[in-house]
Write a protein that holds these residues in place. Sequence first.
Motif, PDB file in Angstrom:
ATOM      1  N   GLY A  87     -32.362  10.001  34.736  1.00 47.60           N
ATOM      2  CA  GLY A  87     -33.578   9.752  35.575  1.00 47.60           C
ATOM      3  C   GLY A  87     -33.638   8.482  36.073  1.00 47.60           C
ATOM      4  N   LEU A  88     -34.474   8.211  36.722  1.00 49.82           N
ATOM      5  CA  LEU A  88     -34.654   6.701  37.513  1.00 49.82           C
ATOM      6  C   LEU A  88     -36.172   6.673  37.620  1.00 49.82           C
ATOM      7  CD1 LEU A  88     -32.598   4.705  38.571  1.00 49.82           C
ATOM      8  CD2 LEU A  88     -33.414   5.422  40.839  1.00 49.82           C
ATOM      9  N   GLU A  89     -36.554   5.163  36.964  1.00 56.66           N
ATOM     10  CA  GLU A  89     -38.076   4.892  36.833  1.00 56.66           C
ATOM     11  C   GLU A  89     -38.087   3.660  37.961  1.00 56.66           C
ATOM     12  OE1 GLU A  89     -40.162   6.673  35.061  1.00 56.66           O
ATOM     13  OE2 GLU A  89     -38.713   8.068  34.346  1.00 56.66           O
ATOM     14  N   PRO A  90     -39.575   3.717  38.057  1.00 54.02           N
ATOM     15  CA  PRO A  90     -39.865   2.438  38.979  1.00 54.02           C
ATOM     16  C   PRO A  90     -39.227   1.231  38.403  1.00 54.02           C
ATOM     17  CG  PRO A  90     -41.745   3.897  38.997  1.00 54.02           C
ATOM     18  CD  PRO A  90     -40.662   4.328  37.788  1.00 54.02           C
ATOM     19  N   ILE A  91     -38.813   0.034  39.213  1.00 53.48           N
ATOM     20  CA  ILE A  91     -38.357  -1.186  38.626  1.00 53.48           C
ATOM     21  C   ILE A  91     -39.490  -1.871  38.015  1.00 53.48           C
ATOM     22  CG2 ILE A  91     -37.750  -3.415  39.562  1.00 53.48           C
ATOM     23  CD1 ILE A  91     -36.409  -1.888  42.090  1.00 53.48           C
ATOM     24  N   PHE A 142     -49.147  -7.081  42.289  1.00 52.21           N
ATOM     25  CA  PHE A 142     -49.666  -6.148  41.454  1.00 52.21           C
ATOM     26  C   PHE A 142     -50.413  -5.008  42.215  1.00 52.21           C
ATOM     27  CE2 PHE A 142     -48.950  -8.667  37.342  1.00 52.21           C
ATOM     28  CZ  PHE A 142     -47.592  -8.734  37.457  1.00 52.21           C
ATOM     29  N   TYR A 143     -51.561  -5.537  42.959  1.00 51.17           N
ATOM     30  CA  TYR A 143     -52.204  -4.477  43.858  1.00 51.17           C
ATOM     31  C   TYR A 143     -51.409  -3.568  44.833  1.00 51.17           C
ATOM     32  CZ  TYR A 143     -55.184  -2.997  47.681  1.00 51.17           C
ATOM     33  OH  TYR A 143     -55.821  -2.329  48.700  1.00 51.17           O
ATOM     34  N   LEU A 144     -50.356  -4.189  45.305  1.00 51.95           N
ATOM     35  CA  LEU A 144     -49.300  -3.376  46.324  1.00 51.95           C
ATOM     36  C   LEU A 144     -48.592  -2.581  45.373  1.00 51.95           C
ATOM     37  CD1 LEU A 144     -47.635  -2.802  48.778  1.00 51.95           C
ATOM     38  CD2 LEU A 144     -46.154  -5.001  48.098  1.00 51.95           C
ATOM     39  N   TYR A 145     -47.977  -2.987  44.161  1.00 56.26           N
ATOM     40  CA  TYR A 145     -47.123  -2.109  43.322  1.00 56.26           C
ATOM     41  C   TYR A 145     -47.917  -1.059  42.899  1.00 56.26           C
ATOM     42  CZ  TYR A 145     -43.984  -1.212  39.479  1.00 56.26           C
ATOM     43  OH  TYR A 145     -43.064  -0.760  38.503  1.00 56.26           O
ATOM     44  N   GLU A 146     -49.316  -1.163  42.455  1.00 57.76           N
ATOM     45  CA  GLU A 146     -49.925   0.162  41.951  1.00 57.76           C
ATOM     46  C   GLU A 146     -50.454   0.869  43.080  1.00 57.76           C
ATOM     47  OE1 GLU A 146     -50.731   0.485  38.783  1.00 57.76           O
ATOM     48  OE2 GLU A 146     -49.653  -1.453  38.179  1.00 57.76           O
ATOM     49  N   THR A 185     -40.004   2.151  45.640  1.00 54.93           N
ATOM     50  CA  THR A 185     -39.338   0.844  46.095  1.00 54.93           C
ATOM     51  C   THR A 185     -39.688   0.943  47.576  1.00 54.93           C
ATOM     52  OG1 THR A 185     -37.703   1.141  44.427  1.00 54.93           O
ATOM     53  CG2 THR A 185     -37.198  -0.159  46.336  1.00 54.93           C
ATOM     54  N   TRP A 186     -39.558   1.994  48.412  1.00 53.69           N
ATOM     55  CA  TRP A 186     -39.416   2.038  49.706  1.00 53.69           C
ATOM     56  C   TRP A 186     -40.920   1.479  50.288  1.00 53.69           C
ATOM     57  CZ3 TRP A 186     -42.037   4.515  53.843  1.00 53.69           C
ATOM     58  CH2 TRP A 186     -41.415   4.442  55.183  1.00 53.69           C
ATOM     59  N   TYR A 187     -41.938   1.969  49.756  1.00 53.38           N
ATOM     60  CA  TYR A 187     -43.194   1.543  50.157  1.00 53.38           C
ATOM     61  C   TYR A 187     -43.672  -0.077  49.815  1.00 53.38           C
ATOM     62  CZ  TYR A 187     -44.027   6.543  50.243  1.00 53.38           C
ATOM     63  OH  TYR A 187     -44.399   7.869  50.331  1.00 53.38           O
ATOM     64  N   ILE A 188     -42.898  -0.574  48.724  1.00 52.05           N
ATOM     65  CA  ILE A 188     -43.023  -1.975  48.561  1.00 52.05           C
ATOM     66  C   ILE A 188     -42.204  -2.829  49.417  1.00 52.05           C
ATOM     67  CG2 ILE A 188     -42.501  -3.771  46.714  1.00 52.05           C
ATOM     68  CD1 ILE A 188     -43.113  -1.432  44.619  1.00 52.05           C
ATOM     69  N   GLN A 189     -41.009  -2.310  49.760  1.00 53.99           N
ATOM     70  CA  GLN A 189     -40.130  -2.981  50.551  1.00 53.99           C
ATOM     71  C   GLN A 189     -40.611  -3.170  51.991  1.00 53.99           C
ATOM     72  OE1 GLN A 189     -37.957  -4.666  48.294  1.00 53.99           O
ATOM     73  NE2 GLN A 189     -36.470  -4.250  50.070  1.00 53.99           N
TER      74      GLN A 189
END
Length: 374
Positions: free
Chosen positions: A216-220, A246-250, A256-260
């Motif tokens: 499995g792969l979890e968020p960074i 942290f606001y963006l991350y949540e 990953t794609w949305y954060i990038q």
Amino acid sequence: MVQFNPFIVEGYKSPEYFCDRALDTQMLMEHLKNQRNVALISQRRLGKSGLIHNLFYQDEIKKEFYTFYVDIYDTKNLTELTYELGKCVLAELRSKGRQVWERFVAVLKSLKMGVSFDINGNPEWGVSIGEIHTPDILLDEIFKYLESADKPCIVALDEFQIVADYPEKTVEATLRKRIQNCHNVHFIYSGSKRHMMSEIFLSQSRPFYNSTTLMGLEPIDKILYFNFANHHLQSSRQAISEEAFFYLYEWAEGVTWYIQSVLNVLYALKQTDVVFEVEDVDKAISTIVQNHTFAYKALLYQLSVKQKQVLQAIALEGKASQIMSQRYLRKYSLTASTIQAAVKVLLDRDFITFDENIYQVSDRFFELYLRLQQ
């Protein structure tokens, strides 16, 4: 000179622009070096393909293996899968020298006329899908090469769960038979529809049962990602505050794609000596949604009125469960029959996902656009 944006949203460049995944890369490497095929499973856009390319970039993998990454997401049947596999193998071998690719071309007896050569004498995949009349034979030829290659091979089949939707009901058995007799090749089966991947690899009635290691792969980790973001922002005399990241991350739930995508927009502002705050993140998200408005309208044009209503209801709900309940039906003025028919279409066309009994719009930016239309 155009300044390179370090927040990559498509493809892979190098480990410098790839956030962390060191343990995941090492684990995947250990599985493959110990002759274990791997089913790599996570939600979409979390970085599975990036992880695979990062693995292929590692020196000990590049030295010891031939590596092939095959995205089969858009394939509709065994013929198209075979076409993509053959095309990918030839493209990767072109750079390995004439002796290497000649061995592959030599085994393609069923398609010899389909492989052409450019002015430098290098092979080109001049085959059309319509020219593949016997995909089973071509598949045998490709596997014959992989088994006889002068190096062990790693083949990554991305979005592997798609094979379960092929019209040929024996595709899994067809592939499994060849794979289990091919000892020079190690496989990565990457998939984003967890329930489908689980059925393929964990159901005792399916050909791939008990044939792979599941990974499995979890968020960074968000602290690691925060440090990665600021490391690259500082090259342009920018930064993002801890609160804003942290606001963006949540908001992105660590995907990953949305954060990038948001970091890419912030970096592109080219503002210097600035620390981005929460309002800057909101503006960047709005910019992305606005830039895609035309595409979103085109997507909605494909749907009937009732399908749009169901899609918008799921978007407004965010994470929709119990969509047949009386509460849900009354809240969105829908009927059970309307939802049942619409959901099938929306799932088939990938407008929505269904995982762990939760329906959700596949694209978070599209979800936000739909909410704004209310």
